[in-house]
Design an enzyme around this catalytic site. Sequence first.
Site, PDB file in Angstrom:
ATOM      1  N   ASP A  66      72.814  24.575  25.318  1.00  0.00           N
ATOM      2  CA  ASP A  66      71.750  23.820  26.007  1.00  0.00           C
ATOM      3  C   ASP A  66      70.902  22.992  25.043  1.00  0.00           C
ATOM      4  O   ASP A  66      70.502  21.875  25.382  1.00  0.00           O
ATOM      5  CB  ASP A  66      70.800  24.790  26.727  1.00  0.00           C
ATOM      6  CG  ASP A  66      71.472  25.491  27.877  1.00  0.00           C
ATOM      7  OD1 ASP A  66      72.549  25.014  28.306  1.00  0.00           O
ATOM      8  OD2 ASP A  66      70.946  26.517  28.331  1.00  0.00           O
TER       9      ASP A  66
HETATM   10  P1  NAP Z   1      72.930  28.754  25.303  1.00  0.00           P
HETATM   11  O1  NAP Z   1      72.685  27.416  25.884  1.00  0.00           O
HETATM   12  O2  NAP Z   1      72.566  29.934  26.103  1.00  0.00           O
HETATM   13  O3  NAP Z   1      74.479  28.783  24.929  1.00  0.00           O
HETATM   14  C1  NAP Z   1      75.008  29.795  24.177  1.00  0.00           C
HETATM   15  C2  NAP Z   1      76.504  29.523  24.080  1.00  0.00           C
HETATM   16  O4  NAP Z   1      77.021  30.501  23.190  1.00  0.00           O
HETATM   17  C3  NAP Z   1      77.245  29.712  25.385  1.00  0.00           C
HETATM   18  O5  NAP Z   1      77.537  28.471  25.982  1.00  0.00           O
HETATM   19  C4  NAP Z   1      78.513  30.486  25.005  1.00  0.00           C
HETATM   20  O6  NAP Z   1      79.663  29.707  25.325  1.00  0.00           O
HETATM   21  C5  NAP Z   1      78.390  30.638  23.490  1.00  0.00           C
HETATM   22  N1  NAP Z   1      78.825  31.947  23.054  1.00  0.00           N
HETATM   23  C6  NAP Z   1      78.562  33.159  23.569  1.00  0.00           C
HETATM   24  N2  NAP Z   1      79.180  34.115  22.886  1.00  0.00           N
HETATM   25  C7  NAP Z   1      79.857  33.504  21.897  1.00  0.00           C
HETATM   26  C8  NAP Z   1      80.688  33.965  20.852  1.00  0.00           C
HETATM   27  N3  NAP Z   1      80.978  35.259  20.691  1.00  0.00           N
HETATM   28  N4  NAP Z   1      81.217  33.050  20.008  1.00  0.00           N
HETATM   29  C9  NAP Z   1      80.970  31.734  20.166  1.00  0.00           C
HETATM   30  N5  NAP Z   1      80.185  31.252  21.137  1.00  0.00           N
HETATM   31  C10 NAP Z   1      79.644  32.130  21.990  1.00  0.00           C
HETATM   32  O7  NAP Z   1      72.220  28.946  23.883  1.00  0.00           O
HETATM   33  P2  NAP Z   1      71.263  27.971  23.067  1.00  0.00           P
HETATM   34  O8  NAP Z   1      71.875  26.629  22.884  1.00  0.00           O
HETATM   35  O9  NAP Z   1      70.840  28.756  21.878  1.00  0.00           O
HETATM   36  O10 NAP Z   1      70.035  27.750  24.021  1.00  0.00           O
HETATM   37  C11 NAP Z   1      69.133  28.792  24.337  1.00  0.00           C
HETATM   38  C12 NAP Z   1      68.839  28.770  25.808  1.00  0.00           C
HETATM   39  O11 NAP Z   1      68.009  29.903  26.123  1.00  0.00           O
HETATM   40  C13 NAP Z   1      68.099  27.517  26.214  1.00  0.00           C
HETATM   41  O12 NAP Z   1      68.486  27.090  27.483  1.00  0.00           O
HETATM   42  C14 NAP Z   1      66.655  28.004  26.246  1.00  0.00           C
HETATM   43  O13 NAP Z   1      65.851  27.234  27.105  1.00  0.00           O
HETATM   44  C15 NAP Z   1      66.840  29.432  26.745  1.00  0.00           C
HETATM   45  N6  NAP Z   1      65.668  30.266  26.377  1.00  0.00           N
HETATM   46  C16 NAP Z   1      65.397  30.485  25.077  1.00  0.00           C
HETATM   47  C17 NAP Z   1      64.250  31.178  24.736  1.00  0.00           C
HETATM   48  C18 NAP Z   1      63.865  31.417  23.301  1.00  0.00           C
HETATM   49  O14 NAP Z   1      62.727  31.774  23.045  1.00  0.00           O
HETATM   50  N7  NAP Z   1      64.758  31.260  22.351  1.00  0.00           N
HETATM   51  C19 NAP Z   1      63.406  31.635  25.725  1.00  0.00           C
HETATM   52  C20 NAP Z   1      63.761  31.429  27.045  1.00  0.00           C
HETATM   53  C21 NAP Z   1      64.898  30.738  27.358  1.00  0.00           C
HETATM   54  P3  NAP Z   1      81.078  30.421  25.579  1.00  0.00           P
HETATM   55  O15 NAP Z   1      80.862  31.431  26.629  1.00  0.00           O
HETATM   56  O16 NAP Z   1      81.967  29.311  25.973  1.00  0.00           O
HETATM   57  O17 NAP Z   1      81.484  31.022  24.270  1.00  0.00           O
END
Ligand code: NAP
Length: 599
Positions: A527
Amino acid sequence: MTTELEVGLYIFMLAGFLGYHIITRVPPLLHTPLMSATNAIAGISLVGSLVVAGADYGPVSTVLGFIAVTCSSTNVVGGFLITDRMLSMFKKSEEQTGQQRRVPFGRVLVTLVILGASVITFLYWSATRGEGTEWIVHPTLHAETLKYSYILSAALFILGLKGLSSPKYARKGMHAAAFGMLMAVVGTLFHPEIVTYKWIIVGFIIGSIVGGTMGLRIPMMAVPQRTALSHSLGALAACLVGISEYLRHDGVLSTVVMTPLGFEVVVGGLTFTGSLMAAAKLQELLPGHPITYKGQNVLNLTLLAAIVGNLIYLVIGPAVPMLFYIMVGLAFVFGFLLVIPIGAADMPVVIALLNSYGGLADASMGFVLMNKIQIITGSLDGTSGFLLSLLMCKAMNRSAFNVLFGAFGKVDTEGSEQAAEAKGTVRSISPEEVSVLLDSVRSVVIVPGYGMAVAQAQHGVAELAKLLMKQGINVKYAIHPVAGRMPGHMNVLLAEANVPYDQLYTMEQINPYFPEADIALVVGANDVTNPAAKNNKNSPLYGMPILEVDRAKSIIVLKRSLRPGFSGVDNDLYYDPKCMMLFGDAKDSLNKLFAALKS
Ligand code: NAP
């Protein structure tokens, strides 16, 4: 004449302003340690719990006090230890030894716990000889001991949080705060109403063992759920101390005391069950998706109205203990119902909000007991939790209302895969091909995300970066404020893998640099890299600030499939002609890539 209540309110307000100024200066790098640090400081509910457990308020109060001491000491010991563990990992390039560092297990903090335990044991021994504390501190000095120990600890807590404005001073600051906690606890042990130390010792030992084990053993990946669990314990302690106070006075309390007491038990109760739910969702003990049903909001609002109605009646009407206990029960149920419609990925915002509720429950306890240190720390904790939740909402371009009531994160995997098919071609690449590409580049930006945490690939990332740097390639890490599942989550994981923090760049610093980068290597981030957030007005992500990896000369994404991330939104980046997908578990892919580069 200024009343105690007025003084308390002034202190609460000023501590809130001070907290705001200190906490807004904490860099995103240290947001995860900030959460656990405020959590440890909020363990100040221990001082109220010690009095209830040690005073002669009746057997029920003693049991409630004992549980509260156990919960609060778990928080204090565990919170300070894990914060110290995290902070000891943050190093600059010149501070690196080149070897994998062993994480020092907070020797200073263990010493402080032993010191505290020794004082309690000594006082216990003195009390069993029937000598009390009078021969150590003259009775007229009791109040003075308390007052000055609390003033000193308040100053040390503030200095501790101030230290978090730089990784250089953060650890020292936290040691000062831990010393402040020791001062407050030791001062309270001389409280004139404490007549026995038996339950205090048992609770303190159990809490220290549980908290210590959690603080030392819990993997960095599980920090969010530990924080949630810790909030639940702190809130339970506040709630139990409130119940004990009500019981002790048979509910006959002035409006000035009943108002904060009602607030303390309600907020403490709902924070307890809400935080437990959040921890269970993050630990995947409960389904992570939002659980919604018809009439959910109506039920929640009715429950809230019943709680508020009860509270108002108890404040202005005569004492009705049954109503009080019903109100506490409803608060427990409300916390549970409040969190079930929220998806696991929104839990960090929920945890931060519950952190601020926990702070308010603590401050209310301070008003009930007229204990200034609890008012100060409660206010600091409340401000910190509230600010962090706002920062997260801002970084996700969502409102707090949307997070709490939007049931966001219902991932429609099937739908998104169909959408993916309709979007066009995706190019995949093998580790060997990536290694050939890396042979001819000068600069690489690594973009870690939640997938790196899931795969525990941070060590692989760090090793690869080191190898590339040895080959003369310029490597930078791009850290999005909400990558992963906690603010600052990626910073802690990379610090654990020995990555110096001066190689980590914030979104604002790195975005202008992307056009110069030969390769953006995206490891499990999704994301936070989605260009739809900039280009597609119809996307649910539109407006969220992102890492502009699409501006790099080429992009390599390590993930297992084309499945979306937390938001459930398909990522346009994967269809970019400059983008190549290295499919597979991030850790496996990095191992293969490392081997290919070496060979
Ligand atoms: P993300 O959008 O949740 O994407 C994580 C990706 O990791 C997934 O698409 C998944 O794809 C991949 N993944 C999972 N396991 C894996 C593995 N073993 N090896 C390789 N890839 C793997 O993560 P992000 O880009 O870090 O974004 C964080 C999200 O969380 C944002 O939408 C944010 O708004 C939300 N959020 C964050 C917080 C915070 O404080 N950090 C708080 C609230 C919400 P596959 O399944 O295809 O592997």
